[in-house]
Design a protein around this motif. Structure first.
Motif, short mmCIF file in Angstrom:
data_model
loop_
_atom_site.label_atom_id
_atom_site.label_comp_id
_atom_site.label_asym_id
_atom_site.label_seq_id
_atom_site.Cartn_x
_atom_site.Cartn_y
_atom_site.Cartn_z
N THR A 59 2.30 28.94 -45.62
CA THR A 59 2.38 29.49 -46.98
C THR A 59 1.21 29.07 -47.86
O THR A 59 0.89 29.76 -48.84
N SER A 60 0.54 27.96 -47.53
CA SER A 60 -0.60 27.53 -48.35
C SER A 60 -1.76 28.50 -48.26
O SER A 60 -2.68 28.46 -49.07
N ALA A 61 -1.72 29.40 -47.27
CA ALA A 61 -2.78 30.40 -47.13
C ALA A 61 -2.88 31.27 -48.37
O ALA A 61 -3.97 31.75 -48.70
N GLY A 62 -1.76 31.50 -49.06
CA GLY A 62 -1.85 32.36 -50.24
C GLY A 62 -0.73 32.19 -51.24
O GLY A 62 -0.78 32.76 -52.32
N LEU A 63 0.29 31.39 -50.91
CA LEU A 63 1.43 31.28 -51.80
C LEU A 63 1.48 29.93 -52.51
O LEU A 63 1.54 29.87 -53.73
N THR A 64 1.51 28.87 -51.74
CA THR A 64 1.69 27.54 -52.31
C THR A 64 0.36 26.81 -52.40
O THR A 64 -0.23 26.46 -51.39
N PRO A 65 -0.15 26.55 -53.61
CA PRO A 65 -1.45 25.89 -53.78
C PRO A 65 -1.43 24.48 -53.20
O PRO A 65 -0.55 23.68 -53.54
N PRO A 66 -2.38 24.12 -52.33
CA PRO A 66 -2.40 22.79 -51.73
C PRO A 66 -2.47 21.64 -52.74
O PRO A 66 -1.90 20.57 -52.50
N THR A 67 -3.17 21.85 -53.85
CA THR A 67 -3.25 20.77 -54.85
C THR A 67 -1.89 20.48 -55.44
O THR A 67 -1.51 19.31 -55.63
N MET A 68 -1.12 21.52 -55.74
CA MET A 68 0.24 21.33 -56.24
C MET A 68 1.11 20.65 -55.19
O MET A 68 1.89 19.75 -55.49
N LEU A 69 0.95 21.07 -53.94
CA LEU A 69 1.71 20.44 -52.87
C LEU A 69 1.33 18.97 -52.72
O LEU A 69 2.20 18.13 -52.46
N ALA A 70 0.05 18.65 -52.89
CA ALA A 70 -0.40 17.26 -52.78
C ALA A 70 0.24 16.40 -53.87
O ALA A 70 0.60 15.24 -53.63
N LEU A 71 0.38 16.95 -55.07
CA LEU A 71 1.05 16.22 -56.14
C LEU A 71 2.50 15.93 -55.79
O LEU A 71 2.99 14.79 -55.94
N ILE A 72 3.20 16.96 -55.28
CA ILE A 72 4.61 16.81 -54.94
C ILE A 72 4.78 15.88 -53.75
O ILE A 72 5.63 14.97 -53.77
N PHE A 73 4.00 16.09 -52.70
CA PHE A 73 4.09 15.23 -51.51
C PHE A 73 3.75 13.79 -51.88
O PHE A 73 4.38 12.85 -51.39
N GLY A 74 2.72 13.61 -52.72
CA GLY A 74 2.33 12.26 -53.13
C GLY A 74 3.42 11.58 -53.93
O GLY A 74 3.63 10.37 -53.80
N TYR A 75 4.13 12.34 -54.75
CA TYR A 75 5.20 11.77 -55.56
C TYR A 75 6.33 11.25 -54.68
O TYR A 75 6.87 10.16 -54.91
N PHE A 76 6.70 12.03 -53.67
CA PHE A 76 7.85 11.66 -52.83
C PHE A 76 7.47 10.78 -51.62
O PHE A 76 8.27 9.95 -51.20
N LEU A 77 6.26 10.97 -51.10
CA LEU A 77 5.88 10.25 -49.88
C LEU A 77 4.83 9.17 -50.09
O LEU A 77 4.57 8.38 -49.18
N GLY A 78 4.22 9.14 -51.27
CA GLY A 78 3.16 8.17 -51.50
C GLY A 78 1.95 8.48 -50.63
O GLY A 78 1.63 9.64 -50.36
N TRP A 79 1.28 7.44 -50.14
CA TRP A 79 0.09 7.64 -49.32
C TRP A 79 0.40 8.24 -47.95
O TRP A 79 -0.51 8.69 -47.25
#
Length: 224
Positions: A59-79
């Protein structure tokens, strides 16, 4: 009276429009669900995160922006979010290239080749394609999916798209994961992802370096 509109609407043109609009829509959707279901997401298992990572790699190909995903993943998973984000980034690049193979790629190239000057400029830029891809991916303001589409349509080699994408996306991905990791509330994070002064400085610096690098590389290519 005949119309020329159908001739001007190509698959890549439609895809480019979609890749420009849909990330904006899905950013709002991601923000809403991440805030509403924060306790549920926080309880996800390792296998659930693996499934989400593989899904987002498409979905990151055109739907879910990777930068937004990085913020969310970083919030829940840390490094621990670093590896999933690289999988997502590479997945988005590969998926776009598969789409381009399916769309009328040859028609776009044939259209460019009808204009010798445009073809000459493109050929010269492709001589330094790795630099162009790196600087384009370094900028946090250039859409991920749209740049992937443009590079795939230009005829750039996949290995250079992957390498340039990896090198360019690494600083902004690490910055987004760090911002997510340091955030105390996901609503505050997603409403204002660049709230820290250092974050703002780094984002501005990345944009400046990206634009200056693109300008220098393109000018060098045109002089060759």
């Amino acid at each position: 009276m005949k119309t020329t509109i159908p001739k001007n609407i190509t698959g890549p043109a439609i895809a480019g429009l979609i890749l420009s609009v849909t990330p904006i829509v899905f950013t709002s959707v991601l923000t809403y669900y991440a805030i509403i279901y924060e306790p549920v997401i926080a309880g996800f298992s390792t296998w659930q995160w693996i499934g989400i990572t593989l899904t987002c790699a498409v979905t990151s190909a055109g739907l879910t922006p990777p930068t937004m995903l990085a913020l969310i993943f970083g919030y829940f998973l840390g490094w621990n979010a670093i590896l999933p984000m690289f999988v997502i980034n590479f997945g988005g690049i590969l998926f776009i290239n598969l789409i381009v193979r399916w769309l009328d790629h040859d028609r776009v190239l044939a259209f460019i080749r009808r204009n010798p000057k445009a073809q000459s400029v493109l050929d010269r830029i492709l001589n330094n394609e790795l630099e162009v891809i790196f600087y384009a991916k370094l900028s946090p303001i250039l859409p991920f999916g749209l740049t992937n589409l443009l590079f795939a349509l230009s005829g750039a080699r996949l290995k250079n798209i992957l390498l340039g994408g990896f090198l360019g996306m690494t600083p902004r991905t690490i910055l987004a994961v760090w911002s997510g990791h340091e955030a105390h509330a996901i609503k505050t994070l997603l409403d204002n992802p660049n709230q820290g002064s250092w974050t703002q400085i780094i984002v501005v610096a990345l944009v400046i370096v990206s634009m200056a690098g693109l300008w220098r590389t393109i000018q060098k290519s045109l002089k060759q």
